[in-house]
Write an enzyme that holds these catalytic residues in place. Structure first.
Site, PDB file in Angstrom:
ATOM      1  N   ARG A   1       0.831  -1.232   0.000  1.00 36.20           N
ATOM      2  CA  ARG A   1       0.000   0.000   0.000  1.00 36.20           C
ATOM      3  C   ARG A   1       0.852   1.263   0.000  1.00 36.20           C
ATOM      4  O   ARG A   1       0.397   2.325   0.398  1.00 36.20           O
ATOM      5  CB  ARG A   1      -0.972   0.020   1.174  1.00 36.20           C
ATOM      6  CG  ARG A   1      -1.975  -1.110   1.144  1.00 36.20           C
ATOM      7  CD  ARG A   1      -3.263  -0.732   1.836  1.00 36.20           C
ATOM      8  NE  ARG A   1      -4.174  -1.856   1.831  1.00 36.20           N
ATOM      9  CZ  ARG A   1      -4.346  -2.691   2.854  1.00 36.20           C
ATOM     10  NH1 ARG A   1      -3.708  -2.481   3.970  1.00 36.20           N
ATOM     11  NH2 ARG A   1      -5.172  -3.687   2.756  1.00 36.20           N
TER      12      ARG A   1
ATOM     13  N   LYS B   1       3.146  11.543 -10.872  1.00 31.21           N
ATOM     14  CA  LYS B   1       2.252  10.774 -11.741  1.00 31.21           C
ATOM     15  C   LYS B   1       2.940   9.456 -12.080  1.00 31.21           C
ATOM     16  O   LYS B   1       4.077   9.461 -12.566  1.00 31.21           O
ATOM     17  CB  LYS B   1       1.945  11.542 -13.024  1.00 31.21           C
ATOM     18  CG  LYS B   1       0.796  12.522 -12.858  1.00 31.21           C
ATOM     19  CD  LYS B   1       0.334  13.071 -14.202  1.00 31.21           C
ATOM     20  CE  LYS B   1      -0.830  14.035 -14.012  1.00 31.21           C
ATOM     21  NZ  LYS B   1      -1.224  14.670 -15.281  1.00 31.21           N
TER      22      LYS B   1
ATOM     23  N   GLU C   1       9.293  19.968 -23.784  1.00 29.65           N
ATOM     24  CA  GLU C   1       8.667  20.169 -22.463  1.00 29.65           C
ATOM     25  C   GLU C   1       9.284  21.375 -21.758  1.00 29.65           C
ATOM     26  O   GLU C   1       8.658  21.967 -20.887  1.00 29.65           O
ATOM     27  CB  GLU C   1       8.804  18.898 -21.611  1.00 29.65           C
ATOM     28  CG  GLU C   1       8.177  17.649 -22.222  1.00 29.65           C
ATOM     29  CD  GLU C   1       6.680  17.502 -21.973  1.00 29.65           C
ATOM     30  OE1 GLU C   1       6.081  18.389 -21.350  1.00 29.65           O
ATOM     31  OE2 GLU C   1       6.116  16.483 -22.424  1.00 29.65           O
TER      32      GLU C   1
ATOM     33  N   LYS D   1       7.494  23.413 -12.710  1.00 33.25           N
ATOM     34  CA  LYS D   1       6.632  22.253 -12.464  1.00 33.25           C
ATOM     35  C   LYS D   1       6.333  22.108 -10.979  1.00 33.25           C
ATOM     36  O   LYS D   1       5.204  21.818 -10.576  1.00 33.25           O
ATOM     37  CB  LYS D   1       7.272  20.980 -13.021  1.00 33.25           C
ATOM     38  CG  LYS D   1       6.435  19.751 -12.696  1.00 33.25           C
ATOM     39  CD  LYS D   1       6.217  18.801 -13.804  1.00 33.25           C
ATOM     40  CE  LYS D   1       5.120  17.810 -13.438  1.00 33.25           C
ATOM     41  NZ  LYS D   1       5.064  16.663 -14.304  1.00 33.25           N
TER      42      LYS D   1
ATOM     43  N   GLU E   1      -4.512  17.448  -9.753  1.00 29.46           N
ATOM     44  CA  GLU E   1      -5.133  17.963 -10.978  1.00 29.46           C
ATOM     45  C   GLU E   1      -6.629  18.181 -10.788  1.00 29.46           C
ATOM     46  O   GLU E   1      -7.448  17.746 -11.595  1.00 29.46           O
ATOM     47  CB  GLU E   1      -4.869  16.997 -12.150  1.00 29.46           C
ATOM     48  CG  GLU E   1      -4.892  17.685 -13.488  1.00 29.46           C
ATOM     49  CD  GLU E   1      -4.292  16.857 -14.624  1.00 29.46           C
ATOM     50  OE1 GLU E   1      -3.176  16.310 -14.458  1.00 29.46           O
ATOM     51  OE2 GLU E   1      -4.932  16.752 -15.663  1.00 29.46           O
TER      52      GLU E   1
ATOM     53  N   ARG F   1      -2.826  22.247 -12.639  1.00 26.63           N
ATOM     54  CA  ARG F   1      -1.934  21.197 -13.130  1.00 26.63           C
ATOM     55  C   ARG F   1      -2.271  20.805 -14.570  1.00 26.63           C
ATOM     56  O   ARG F   1      -1.385  20.415 -15.335  1.00 26.63           O
ATOM     57  CB  ARG F   1      -1.982  19.976 -12.207  1.00 26.63           C
ATOM     58  CG  ARG F   1      -0.955  18.930 -12.608  1.00 26.63           C
ATOM     59  CD  ARG F   1      -0.739  17.853 -11.577  1.00 26.63           C
ATOM     60  NE  ARG F   1       0.340  16.990 -12.041  1.00 26.63           N
ATOM     61  CZ  ARG F   1       1.062  16.218 -11.285  1.00 26.63           C
ATOM     62  NH1 ARG F   1       0.853  16.174  -9.986  1.00 26.63           N
ATOM     63  NH2 ARG F   1       2.020  15.477 -11.805  1.00 26.63           N
TER      64      ARG F   1
ATOM     65  N   ASN G   1      -0.577  20.036 -19.530  1.00 30.21           N
ATOM     66  CA  ASN G   1      -0.939  19.212 -20.691  1.00 30.21           C
ATOM     67  C   ASN G   1      -0.954  20.012 -21.990  1.00 30.21           C
ATOM     68  O   ASN G   1      -1.410  19.513 -23.017  1.00 30.21           O
ATOM     69  CB  ASN G   1      -2.307  18.570 -20.471  1.00 30.21           C
ATOM     70  CG  ASN G   1      -2.275  17.570 -19.337  1.00 30.21           C
ATOM     71  OD1 ASN G   1      -1.293  16.855 -19.160  1.00 30.21           O
ATOM     72  ND2 ASN G   1      -3.334  17.531 -18.541  1.00 30.21           N
TER      73      ASN G   1
ATOM     74  N   HIS H   1      -0.574  18.429 -25.416  1.00 33.20           N
ATOM     75  CA  HIS H   1      -0.678  16.981 -25.271  1.00 33.20           C
ATOM     76  C   HIS H   1      -1.929  16.402 -25.937  1.00 33.20           C
ATOM     77  O   HIS H   1      -1.925  15.243 -26.332  1.00 33.20           O
ATOM     78  CB  HIS H   1      -0.633  16.593 -23.793  1.00 33.20           C
ATOM     79  CG  HIS H   1       0.746  16.669 -23.196  1.00 33.20           C
ATOM     80  ND1 HIS H   1       1.464  17.845 -23.122  1.00 33.20           N
ATOM     81  CD2 HIS H   1       1.560  15.719 -22.666  1.00 33.20           C
ATOM     82  CE1 HIS H   1       2.637  17.607 -22.556  1.00 33.20           C
ATOM     83  NE2 HIS H   1       2.728  16.332 -22.274  1.00 33.20           N
TER      84      HIS H   1
ATOM     85  N   HIS I   1      -1.236  13.796 -28.498  1.00 29.10           N
ATOM     86  CA  HIS I   1      -1.666  12.415 -28.267  1.00 29.10           C
ATOM     87  C   HIS I   1      -2.317  11.840 -29.535  1.00 29.10           C
ATOM     88  O   HIS I   1      -2.090  10.681 -29.899  1.00 29.10           O
ATOM     89  CB  HIS I   1      -2.637  12.368 -27.092  1.00 29.10           C
ATOM     90  CG  HIS I   1      -3.116  10.994 -26.781  1.00 29.10           C
ATOM     91  ND1 HIS I   1      -2.415  10.126 -25.974  1.00 29.10           N
ATOM     92  CD2 HIS I   1      -4.210  10.305 -27.214  1.00 29.10           C
ATOM     93  CE1 HIS I   1      -3.066   8.975 -25.912  1.00 29.10           C
ATOM     94  NE2 HIS I   1      -4.157   9.058 -26.661  1.00 29.10           N
TER      95      HIS I   1
ATOM     96  N   HIS J   1       7.292  11.099 -28.204  1.00 29.97           N
ATOM     97  CA  HIS J   1       6.301  11.830 -27.395  1.00 29.97           C
ATOM     98  C   HIS J   1       6.600  13.331 -27.383  1.00 29.97           C
ATOM     99  O   HIS J   1       5.709  14.158 -27.625  1.00 29.97           O
ATOM    100  CB  HIS J   1       6.276  11.267 -25.971  1.00 29.97           C
ATOM    101  CG  HIS J   1       5.402  12.053 -25.045  1.00 29.97           C
ATOM    102  ND1 HIS J   1       4.030  12.071 -25.148  1.00 29.97           N
ATOM    103  CD2 HIS J   1       5.702  12.884 -24.017  1.00 29.97           C
ATOM    104  CE1 HIS J   1       3.525  12.865 -24.222  1.00 29.97           C
ATOM    105  NE2 HIS J   1       4.516  13.382 -23.514  1.00 29.97           N
TER     106      HIS J   1
HETATM  107  N1  GLY Z   1       3.115  15.636 -17.130  1.00 33.10           N
HETATM  108  C1  GLY Z   1       2.003  16.348 -16.641  1.00 33.10           C
HETATM  109  C2  GLY Z   1       1.855  16.307 -15.170  1.00 33.10           C
HETATM  110  O1  GLY Z   1       2.726  15.812 -14.486  1.00 33.10           O
HETATM  111  O2  GLY Z   1       0.868  16.736 -14.649  1.00 33.10           O
END
Ligand code: GLY
Length: 367
Positions: A121, A143, A185, A227, A237, A242, A246, A249, A253, A267
């Site tokens: 956990r 993430k 990025e 970031k 998010e 946050r 994106n 993206h 995508h 990417h």
């Molecule tokens: N790569 C986008 C984020 O970490 O929210």
């Protein structure tokens, strides 16, 4: 060395950016490595480049690295590999208070982070990102994910690392193409809310990619700080902050899906072109001056990243690209929020975008 704090409520952690962190790994991790055996997940490429240095650092400190060396590439980020790696960690007797090291790019970081999120956990992990993309984006913010047949990153968890060690020396072993892809990025942070940084990118991006060490340190540290600020404001998010990360993206995508998530379009390359498309769509809607959208495209193209949809040579129409977008995990009750721009450094989340209109726009860019 630059040290940037990610100020998550209750679980703050540092991102260290500098040269030589990998050869000094044991000292950098310090008392977090509380047992002799140290589990490290990596891939064959990173192990070939950095395995001996990491091994020496840990052994010199009386530690024993236990390696899990996986094939490189997105296929590794799978349910099967998640299960196998968790079983391996359980076999090593990893406990909740232990730290697992993720040594590699986004695939290794996402997979290892997810293992750490679910093992007993939740146990600790340390991100040691070795690609530019992982250093400025995926290793920071917690993430974690694996891919499934239904799509990329559709299963995962938010699980923050205990420490991030971004060694700039690792960038020297990357292919130029991979560096450039990661640079997309970096540019993103300027476009989101920092027009002065976009200007810095215009002036210094090419030299940074070519290898200037001081510029690399500045670019990575500045990106990580951006970031960290956004993640600290909106860890899960939920407030929309946050989601700004994106930018590019959603378009990107769709392009990745259309090109089969293959080497044809990395990417970061898809994000680069995605940001250009977001800017041009914004200009077409009268949100930002066309000249600013053109300026974004010019910079992206000037460092060798794709800036024109036509140049990709896709054999599809706008509707096909929009169809890929509808599988995006951001879909919300039939609508897809888009990151659009009111100018360079003025990205915002727009929930009113018509997908049919986006398809028509993409048709003009494909023609
Ligand atoms: N790569 C986008 C984020 O970490 O929210």
């Amino acid at each position: 060395m630059a040290v940037i704090r990610v100020d998550i409520a209750g679980r703050p952690y540092d991102v260290r950016v500098g040269t030589g962190l990998l050869t000094d790994l044991a000292a950098q991790c310090g008392a977090r490595l509380r047992k002799r055996q140290v589990p490290i997940v990596t891939d064959t490429n990173v192990h070939a480049a950095w395995g001996p240095a990491v091994e020496a650092s840990l052994r010199d400190a009386g530690l024993e690295p236990c390696w899990r060396i996986l094939p490189p590439g997105e296929h590794t980020k799978s349910w099967d590999e998640l299960g196998a790696t968790v079983n391996w960690l359980l076999g090593l007797g990893v406990e909740r208070g232990d730290h697992i090291i993720a040594l590699g790019g986004g695939v290794i970081g996402d997979l290892t982070g997810f293992c750490a999120a679910v093992l007993k956990r939740g146990c600790h992990f340390i991100q040691v990102p070795t690609t530019l993309l992982a250093q400025v984006d995926s290793s920071v913010g917690g993430k974690t994910a694996v891919n499934t047949p239904a799509g990329k990153n559709l299963v995962g968890a938010f699980h923050q690392p205990a420490l991030v060690l971004a060694d700039l020396a690792a960038l020297d072993t990357l292919r130029q193409r991979e560096l450039r892809a990661g640079y997309a990025e970096v540019v993103k942070y300027g476009l989101i809310d920092d027009p002065a940084f976009f200007g810095w990118c215009e002036a210094n991006g090419a030299a940074m990619i070519a290898g200037d060490a001081a510029l690399r340190e500045y670019a990575v540290a500045h990106s990580v700080a951006a970031k960290a600020r956004i993640v600290a404001q909106d860890e899960f998010e939920t407030t929309g902050q946050r989601a700004l990360l994106n930018l590019g993206h959603t378009f990107g995508h769709a392009l990745e899906a259309q090109t089969g998530f293959s080497d044809r379009l990395l990417h970061g390359e898809a994000v680069a072109l995605g940001m250009v498309l977001a800017a041009h769509y914004s200009a077409r809607q009268g949100l930002m001056p066309q000249a600013e959208a053109d300026r974004i495209g010019r910079h992206i193209g000037s460092v060798g990243l794709p800036a024109s949809l036509r140049d990709l040579g896709l054999n599809c129409d706008g509707a096909a690209l929009v169809h890929h977008m509808t599988h995006d995990k951001k879909m919300d009750a039939g609508t897809l929020p888009f990151l659009l721009l009111r100018g360079i450094g003025q990205t915002y989340l727009d929930k009113q975008v018509s997908l049919d209109d986006v398809a028509r726009f993409l048709d003009t860019k494909l023609a």
